[in-house]
Write a protein that holds these residues in place. Structure first.
Motif, mmCIF file in Angstrom:
data_model
loop_
_atom_site.group_PDB
_atom_site.id
_atom_site.type_symbol
_atom_site.label_atom_id
_atom_site.label_comp_id
_atom_site.label_asym_id
_atom_site.label_seq_id
_atom_site.Cartn_x
_atom_site.Cartn_y
_atom_site.Cartn_z
ATOM 1 N N SER A 168 -5.959 -9.373 12.745
ATOM 2 C CA SER A 168 -4.859 -9.674 11.808
ATOM 3 C C SER A 168 -5.386 -10.467 10.616
ATOM 4 N N GLY A 169 -6.339 -11.355 10.877
ATOM 5 C CA GLY A 169 -6.928 -12.179 9.813
ATOM 6 C C GLY A 169 -7.629 -11.318 8.771
ATOM 7 N N THR A 170 -8.320 -10.274 9.237
ATOM 8 C CA THR A 170 -9.032 -9.367 8.323
ATOM 9 C C THR A 170 -8.035 -8.598 7.461
ATOM 10 N N VAL A 171 -6.923 -8.172 8.078
ATOM 11 C CA VAL A 171 -5.883 -7.453 7.323
ATOM 12 C C VAL A 171 -5.318 -8.368 6.236
ATOM 13 N N ARG A 172 -5.072 -9.637 6.604
ATOM 14 C CA ARG A 172 -4.555 -10.602 5.612
ATOM 15 C C ARG A 172 -5.556 -10.809 4.480
ATOM 16 N N ASN A 173 -6.839 -10.860 4.838
ATOM 17 C CA ASN A 173 -7.887 -11.017 3.816
ATOM 18 C C ASN A 173 -7.905 -9.824 2.860
ATOM 19 N N TYR A 174 -7.743 -8.624 3.429
ATOM 20 C CA TYR A 174 -7.689 -7.419 2.589
ATOM 21 C C TYR A 174 -6.519 -7.520 1.610
ATOM 22 N N MET A 175 -5.350 -7.941 2.119
ATOM 23 C CA MET A 175 -4.167 -8.042 1.257
ATOM 24 C C MET A 175 -4.388 -9.068 0.144
ATOM 25 N N SER A 176 -5.006 -10.202 0.473
ATOM 26 C CA SER A 176 -5.297 -11.225 -0.554
ATOM 27 C C SER A 176 -6.211 -10.650 -1.627
ATOM 28 N N LEU A 182 -5.534 -6.564 -8.266
ATOM 29 C CA LEU A 182 -4.498 -5.932 -9.079
ATOM 30 C C LEU A 182 -3.790 -6.927 -9.994
ATOM 31 N N GLN A 183 -4.144 -8.203 -9.837
ATOM 32 C CA GLN A 183 -3.569 -9.276 -10.672
ATOM 33 C C GLN A 183 -2.036 -9.268 -10.611
ATOM 34 N N VAL A 184 -1.546 -9.260 -9.357
ATOM 35 C CA VAL A 184 -0.096 -9.286 -9.135
ATOM 36 C C VAL A 184 0.248 -10.488 -8.256
ATOM 37 N N LYS A 185 1.568 -10.736 -8.100
ATOM 38 C CA LYS A 185 1.991 -11.935 -7.372
ATOM 39 C C LYS A 185 2.136 -11.722 -5.863
ATOM 40 N N ASN A 186 2.492 -10.511 -5.470
ATOM 41 C CA ASN A 186 2.764 -10.283 -4.052
ATOM 42 C C ASN A 186 2.526 -8.824 -3.674
ATOM 43 N N ARG A 187 2.744 -8.522 -2.395
ATOM 44 C CA ARG A 187 2.462 -7.161 -1.897
ATOM 45 C C ARG A 187 3.401 -6.110 -2.502
ATOM 46 N N ILE A 188 4.656 -6.493 -2.793
ATOM 47 C CA ILE A 188 5.608 -5.545 -3.393
ATOM 48 C C ILE A 188 5.091 -5.091 -4.758
ATOM 49 N N ILE A 191 2.031 -2.805 -4.361
ATOM 50 C CA ILE A 191 2.383 -1.421 -4.019
ATOM 51 C C ILE A 191 2.867 -0.686 -5.263
ATOM 52 N N ALA A 192 3.775 -1.325 -6.020
ATOM 53 C CA ALA A 192 4.342 -0.693 -7.221
ATOM 54 C C ALA A 192 3.248 -0.364 -8.234
ATOM 55 N N THR A 193 2.354 -1.316 -8.482
ATOM 56 C CA THR A 193 1.272 -1.113 -9.457
ATOM 57 C C THR A 193 0.345 0.011 -9.012
ATOM 58 N N ALA A 194 -0.071 -0.025 -7.743
ATOM 59 C CA ALA A 194 -1.021 0.971 -7.233
ATOM 60 C C ALA A 194 -0.411 2.374 -7.226
#
Length: 200
Positions: A168-176, A182-188, A191-194
């Protein structure tokens, strides 16, 4: 006779397109629908030669329908009509195997000629849309794209970690890392940018 379906959620534009194309001697509009779900059902039921499809439609987008038809092996040729010169859209359209990708502000004569050319086996893409598709390279690694795609599908960090055999820690690291790249604030926003840029 070239049998076509028009899939467009704006009623006035849909009606105008239908009326103009019906004036052509070799084109017959056999159905008009207002969302992607109806478009898919009409294509599978009526087996038209061509479907003129808007991108931005309720229920399913034109690109989602094109992707589903590609995997389903339909012989209907898809021509996307759009007001959006977005690089991600063009890339997805090409991958989905659409036969045409045109701007809505063209003339009905040009559109009729595009339909004929597509029936002759050509692919027709508006130059403005092609030039708009030269875009930045995807900054995400294949693994980061995979993680973000799963997040976009609504998977939790726990589900992603078990599916990709990561902690789970590795997944969180990937998300960070994704959010940072992508220079965005959060995962939402990530996703939108990508998705808009065609990166996932």
């Amino acid at each position: 006779m070239i049998r076509i379906i028009i899939a467009e959620d704006q009623r006035m534009l849909r009606g105008a397109l239908g009326s103009l194309l019906d004036l052509e001697d070799d084109i017959e509009v056999i159905a008009q629908v207002e969302n992607g779900d109806e478009a898919l059902k009409a294509i599978l039921t009526l087996q038209p030669d061509v479907c003129l499809m808007d991108i931005e439609m309720p229920v399913k987008s034109g690109l989602e329908v094109a992707e589903m038809l590609k995997t389903g092996g339909s012989s209907c040729k898809i021509i996307i009509l759009t007001t959006f010169a977005r690089p991600g859209y063009f890339e997805r359209a090409v991958k989905a195997g659409v036969h045409g990708y045109m701007l809505k502000d063209g003339s009905s004569d040009d559109l009729a000629e595009t339909i004929r050319n597509v029936m002759r086996g050509k692919r027709e893409f508006a130059p403005e849309l092609i030039f708009g598709s030269f875009k930045e390279d995807n900054p995400l690694t294949e693994r980061e794209q995979e993680v973000l795609r799963l997040v976009a599908e609504g998977k939790t960090a726990k589900e992603i970690s078990s599916q990709l055999y990561l902690s789970s820690g590795t997944v969180r690291n990937y998300m960070s890392e994704i959010i940072s790249k992508l220079q965005v604030k959060n995962r939402i926003e990530a996703i939108a940018t990508a998705q808009e840029k065609g990166w996932i």
